[in-house]
Write an enzyme that holds these catalytic residues in place. Structure first.
Site, PDB file in Angstrom:
ATOM      1  N   PHE A  38      12.121  15.049  10.056  1.00 39.52           N
ATOM      2  CA  PHE A  38      11.057  14.190  10.324  1.00 39.52           C
ATOM      3  C   PHE A  38      11.220  13.195  11.297  1.00 39.52           C
ATOM      4  O   PHE A  38      10.357  13.270  12.468  1.00 39.52           O
ATOM      5  CB  PHE A  38      10.405  13.545   9.278  1.00 39.52           C
ATOM      6  CG  PHE A  38       9.995  13.856   7.830  1.00 39.52           C
ATOM      7  CD1 PHE A  38       9.630  15.362   7.853  1.00 39.52           C
ATOM      8  CD2 PHE A  38       9.856  13.496   6.686  1.00 39.52           C
ATOM      9  CE1 PHE A  38       9.157  16.027   6.943  1.00 39.52           C
ATOM     10  CE2 PHE A  38       9.467  14.114   5.576  1.00 39.52           C
ATOM     11  CZ  PHE A  38       9.176  15.460   5.566  1.00 39.52           C
TER      12      PHE A  38
ATOM     13  N   ASP B 163      -2.275  14.644  15.899  1.00 35.06           N
ATOM     14  CA  ASP B 163      -1.415  15.382  16.889  1.00 35.06           C
ATOM     15  C   ASP B 163      -2.330  16.470  17.672  1.00 35.06           C
ATOM     16  O   ASP B 163      -3.179  17.208  17.049  1.00 35.06           O
ATOM     17  CB  ASP B 163      -0.182  16.200  16.047  1.00 35.06           C
ATOM     18  CG  ASP B 163       0.659  15.201  15.740  1.00 35.06           C
ATOM     19  OD1 ASP B 163       1.017  14.175  16.424  1.00 35.06           O
ATOM     20  OD2 ASP B 163       1.492  15.227  14.649  1.00 35.06           O
TER      21      ASP B 163
ATOM     22  N   HIS C 295       3.910  -0.942   3.593  1.00 38.45           N
ATOM     23  CA  HIS C 295       3.238   0.357   3.371  1.00 38.45           C
ATOM     24  C   HIS C 295       4.262   1.317   3.263  1.00 38.45           C
ATOM     25  O   HIS C 295       5.264   1.435   3.883  1.00 38.45           O
ATOM     26  CB  HIS C 295       2.303   0.553   4.653  1.00 38.45           C
ATOM     27  CG  HIS C 295       1.765   1.928   4.617  1.00 38.45           C
ATOM     28  ND1 HIS C 295       0.422   2.045   3.908  1.00 38.45           N
ATOM     29  CD2 HIS C 295       2.028   3.221   4.734  1.00 38.45           C
ATOM     30  CE1 HIS C 295       0.053   3.251   3.950  1.00 38.45           C
ATOM     31  NE2 HIS C 295       1.045   3.989   4.469  1.00 38.45           N
TER      32      HIS C 295
ATOM     33  N   SER D 257       0.878  -0.978  -0.138  1.00 39.49           N
ATOM     34  CA  SER D 257      -0.017  -0.020   0.190  1.00 39.49           C
ATOM     35  C   SER D 257       0.622   1.237   0.092  1.00 39.49           C
ATOM     36  O   SER D 257       2.027   1.129   0.518  1.00 39.49           O
ATOM     37  CB  SER D 257      -0.919  -0.007   1.264  1.00 39.49           C
ATOM     38  OG  SER D 257      -0.120  -0.149   2.308  1.00 39.49           O
TER      39      SER D 257
ATOM     40  N   GLU E 146       1.003   5.623   0.770  1.00 30.60           N
ATOM     41  CA  GLU E 146       0.376   6.689   1.109  1.00 30.60           C
ATOM     42  C   GLU E 146       0.844   8.126   0.368  1.00 30.60           C
ATOM     43  O   GLU E 146       1.981   8.137   0.054  1.00 30.60           O
ATOM     44  CB  GLU E 146       1.092   6.898   2.831  1.00 30.60           C
ATOM     45  CG  GLU E 146       0.346   8.016   3.294  1.00 30.60           C
ATOM     46  CD  GLU E 146       0.822   8.428   4.857  1.00 30.60           C
ATOM     47  OE1 GLU E 146       0.945   7.476   5.716  1.00 30.60           O
ATOM     48  OE2 GLU E 146       1.652   9.458   5.053  1.00 30.60           O
TER      49      GLU E 146
HETATM   50  C1  FAD Z   1       0.282   5.156   9.773  1.00 31.34           C
HETATM   51  C2  FAD Z   1       0.153   6.692  10.323  1.00 31.34           C
HETATM   52  C3  FAD Z   1      -0.662   7.628   9.461  1.00 31.34           C
HETATM   53  C4  FAD Z   1      -0.593   8.837  10.078  1.00 31.34           C
HETATM   54  N1  FAD Z   1      -1.520   9.867   9.247  1.00 31.34           N
HETATM   55  C5  FAD Z   1      -1.526  10.907   9.677  1.00 31.34           C
HETATM   56  C6  FAD Z   1      -2.454  12.072   9.142  1.00 31.34           C
HETATM   57  O1  FAD Z   1      -2.894  11.827   7.936  1.00 31.34           O
HETATM   58  N2  FAD Z   1      -2.495  13.136   9.512  1.00 31.34           N
HETATM   59  C7  FAD Z   1      -2.128  13.459  10.766  1.00 31.34           C
HETATM   60  O2  FAD Z   1      -2.306  14.468  11.359  1.00 31.34           O
HETATM   61  N3  FAD Z   1      -1.302  12.689  11.484  1.00 31.34           N
HETATM   62  C8  FAD Z   1      -1.203  11.391  10.985  1.00 31.34           C
HETATM   63  N4  FAD Z   1      -0.187  10.433  11.640  1.00 31.34           N
HETATM   64  C9  FAD Z   1       0.341  11.054  12.863  1.00 31.34           C
HETATM   65  C10 FAD Z   1      -0.684  10.681  14.104  1.00 31.34           C
HETATM   66  O3  FAD Z   1      -1.953  11.335  14.157  1.00 31.34           O
HETATM   67  C11 FAD Z   1      -0.093  11.144  15.439  1.00 31.34           C
HETATM   68  O4  FAD Z   1       1.088  10.496  15.842  1.00 31.34           O
HETATM   69  C12 FAD Z   1      -0.730  11.372  16.430  1.00 31.34           C
HETATM   70  O5  FAD Z   1      -0.298  11.874  17.577  1.00 31.34           O
HETATM   71  C13 FAD Z   1      -1.237   9.848  17.199  1.00 31.34           C
HETATM   72  O6  FAD Z   1      -2.400   9.464  16.636  1.00 31.34           O
HETATM   73  P1  FAD Z   1      -2.633   7.868  16.652  1.00 31.34           P
HETATM   74  O7  FAD Z   1      -4.207   7.715  16.489  1.00 31.34           O
HETATM   75  O8  FAD Z   1      -1.739   7.112  15.961  1.00 31.34           O
HETATM   76  O9  FAD Z   1      -2.157   7.657  18.236  1.00 31.34           O
HETATM   77  P2  FAD Z   1      -3.130   7.059  19.596  1.00 31.34           P
HETATM   78  O10 FAD Z   1      -3.271   5.457  19.325  1.00 31.34           O
HETATM   79  O11 FAD Z   1      -4.266   7.653  19.773  1.00 31.34           O
HETATM   80  O12 FAD Z   1      -2.239   7.202  20.974  1.00 31.34           O
HETATM   81  C14 FAD Z   1      -1.854   8.832  20.933  1.00 31.34           C
HETATM   82  C15 FAD Z   1      -1.309   8.605  22.436  1.00 31.34           C
HETATM   83  O13 FAD Z   1      -2.332   8.250  23.495  1.00 31.34           O
HETATM   84  C16 FAD Z   1      -2.056   7.023  24.037  1.00 31.34           C
HETATM   85  N5  FAD Z   1      -3.262   6.380  24.026  1.00 31.34           N
HETATM   86  C17 FAD Z   1      -4.072   5.913  23.147  1.00 31.34           C
HETATM   87  N6  FAD Z   1      -5.025   5.041  23.464  1.00 31.34           N
HETATM   88  C18 FAD Z   1      -5.196   5.060  24.738  1.00 31.34           C
HETATM   89  C19 FAD Z   1      -5.907   4.647  25.878  1.00 31.34           C
HETATM   90  N7  FAD Z   1      -6.994   3.813  25.472  1.00 31.34           N
HETATM   91  N8  FAD Z   1      -5.509   4.749  27.072  1.00 31.34           N
HETATM   92  C20 FAD Z   1      -4.244   5.374  27.406  1.00 31.34           C
HETATM   93  N9  FAD Z   1      -3.686   5.781  26.432  1.00 31.34           N
HETATM   94  C21 FAD Z   1      -3.829   5.742  25.200  1.00 31.34           C
HETATM   95  C22 FAD Z   1      -0.836   6.266  23.221  1.00 31.34           C
HETATM   96  O14 FAD Z   1      -0.162   5.703  24.058  1.00 31.34           O
HETATM   97  C23 FAD Z   1      -0.066   7.618  23.033  1.00 31.34           C
HETATM   98  O15 FAD Z   1       0.576   8.079  23.743  1.00 31.34           O
HETATM   99  C24 FAD Z   1      -0.058   9.226  11.344  1.00 31.34           C
HETATM  100  C25 FAD Z   1       0.620   8.257  12.004  1.00 31.34           C
HETATM  101  C26 FAD Z   1       0.792   6.797  11.386  1.00 31.34           C
HETATM  102  C27 FAD Z   1       1.578   5.855  12.396  1.00 31.34           C
END
Ligand code: FAD
Length: 279
Positions: A212, A102, A258, A8, A10
């Site tokens: 990055f 973020d 990916h 895949s 991106e």
């Molecule tokens: C494949 C990929 C694609 C991405 N694409 C984009 C994009 O299109 N746009 C963009 O702005 N950013 C993107 N990002 C970056 C991402 O948005 C950031 O890293 C963001 O800060 C975290 O999002 P997440 O959903 O991965 O993290 P989450 O899984 O929500 O985690 C964020 C934090 O919260 C904690 N956490 C999560 N769930 C729980 C819980 N149930 N209890 C306690 N703590 C918890 C985690 O340990 C972590 O510290 C991407 C990252 C990846 C890996």
């Protein structure tokens, strides 16, 4: 016969029509590698929701790819997100990368701790799946998410996202394949069985990639730093490195790769050819 490796790619929404045309032509070239799907980022680098939708639709209609959209919930109400998910579904977009996004500087998670907002990505995934049966990927962080107190805590959070019935977890980029392999072994210790997909980032401009990596807290090993510092042909060095990462991960039985394309195709095409995953 062994299972074929799937791929895949991106893309991010380009900022001008000229850049969009250039991206579509890269996507056309990458289509020759028969990706299972491609994805379009959301809100990254200042892009907008409409930019994601427009780019996704152009990739779908003009290039004929199976397209997924990234969707991050932070700062958006549940109603806004469901309305946007409906638009994607109605446009035949069935893949999502579901994320928190973020947290902008000056804000915190507690600013949105109200019932009209999601608090955790696992809740977001569950709600999206109740809304429509999307194929949902989530993010995973082999070197720990910068906000997480420890890698163990982050893997526990990943398990919740996987238990919410995500189809796969795509990793943040990393440079040393052993980082990915160790991470996969640790996730297995926590009972995660959802496929963990390595996210690979070709290095074309080493200085830019260092920026990055610093932001994401991904370590660049000294041997890679030395390679690029001594290189007179960084693109060739980047292709060789990417090919070697793919080959190493193939030996670790990785079945899906990916690629963070940065809207370019040449290095990925050549690395896939050299590593033998596509001819
Ligand atoms: C494949 C990929 C694609 C991405 N694409 C984009 C994009 O299109 N746009 C963009 O702005 N950013 C993107 N990002 C970056 C991402 O948005 C950031 O890293 C963001 O800060 C975290 O999002 P997440 O959903 O991965 O993290 P989450 O899984 O929500 O985690 C964020 C934090 O919260 C904690 N956490 C999560 N769930 C729980 C819980 N149930 N209890 C306690 N703590 C918890 C985690 O340990 C972590 O510290 C991407 C990252 C990846 C890996």
């Amino acid at each position: 016969m062994p299972d074929p490796v799937t791929l895949s790619f991106e893309f991010f929404p380009p900022k001008s029509e000229t850049a969009l045309e250039a991206m579509l032509s890269c996507a056309q070239e990458l289509k020759s590698l028969a990706p299972s799907f491609v994805t379009v980022t959301f809100g990254a680098g200042g892009s907008t929701k409409s930019g994601t939708m427009e780019t996704a639709l152009r990739l779908q209609k003009e290039v004929g790819l199976t397209v997924g959209a990234h969707l991050s919930y932070f700062g958006h109400t549940k109603d806004e997100l469901f309305a946007y998910a409906d638009q994607l579904w109605d446009a035949d977009i069935r893949h999502l990368v579901a994320l928190r996004g973020d947290i902008p500087e000056g804000q915190s998670a507690s600013d949105y701790r109200e019932p009209q907002y999601f608090e955790y990505t696992s809740e977001f995934v569950e709600a999206l799946l109740e809304h429509h049966p999307f194929d949902i990927s989530v993010g995973a962080y082999p070197e720990k998410h910068p906000d997480a107190p420890s890698l163990d805590a982050d893997i526990i959070a990943l398990k919740k996202k996987c238990d919410a019935k995500s189809a796969r977890a795509i990793t943040q980029f990393f440079f040393d394949p052993s980082v990915f392999k160790d991470f996969v072994a640790q996730t297995a210790n926590y009972g995660i069985t959802t496929p963990i997909v390595p996210g690979l980032l070709p290095i074309r401009d080493f200085t830019k990639i260092c920026g990055f990596a610093e932001k994401c807290q991904a370590k660049i090993p000294d041997h890679i730093r030395n390679l690029f510092e001594a290189s007179t042909d960084p693109v060739e060095t980047g292709i060789e490195l990417l090919s070697s990462q793919i080959i190493d991960l193939l030996h670790a039985d990785v079945k899906h790769f990916h690629f963070y394309t940065l809207n370019q195709s040449d290095m990925i095409l050549e690395a896939c050819r050299r590593s033998g995953i596509r001819t």
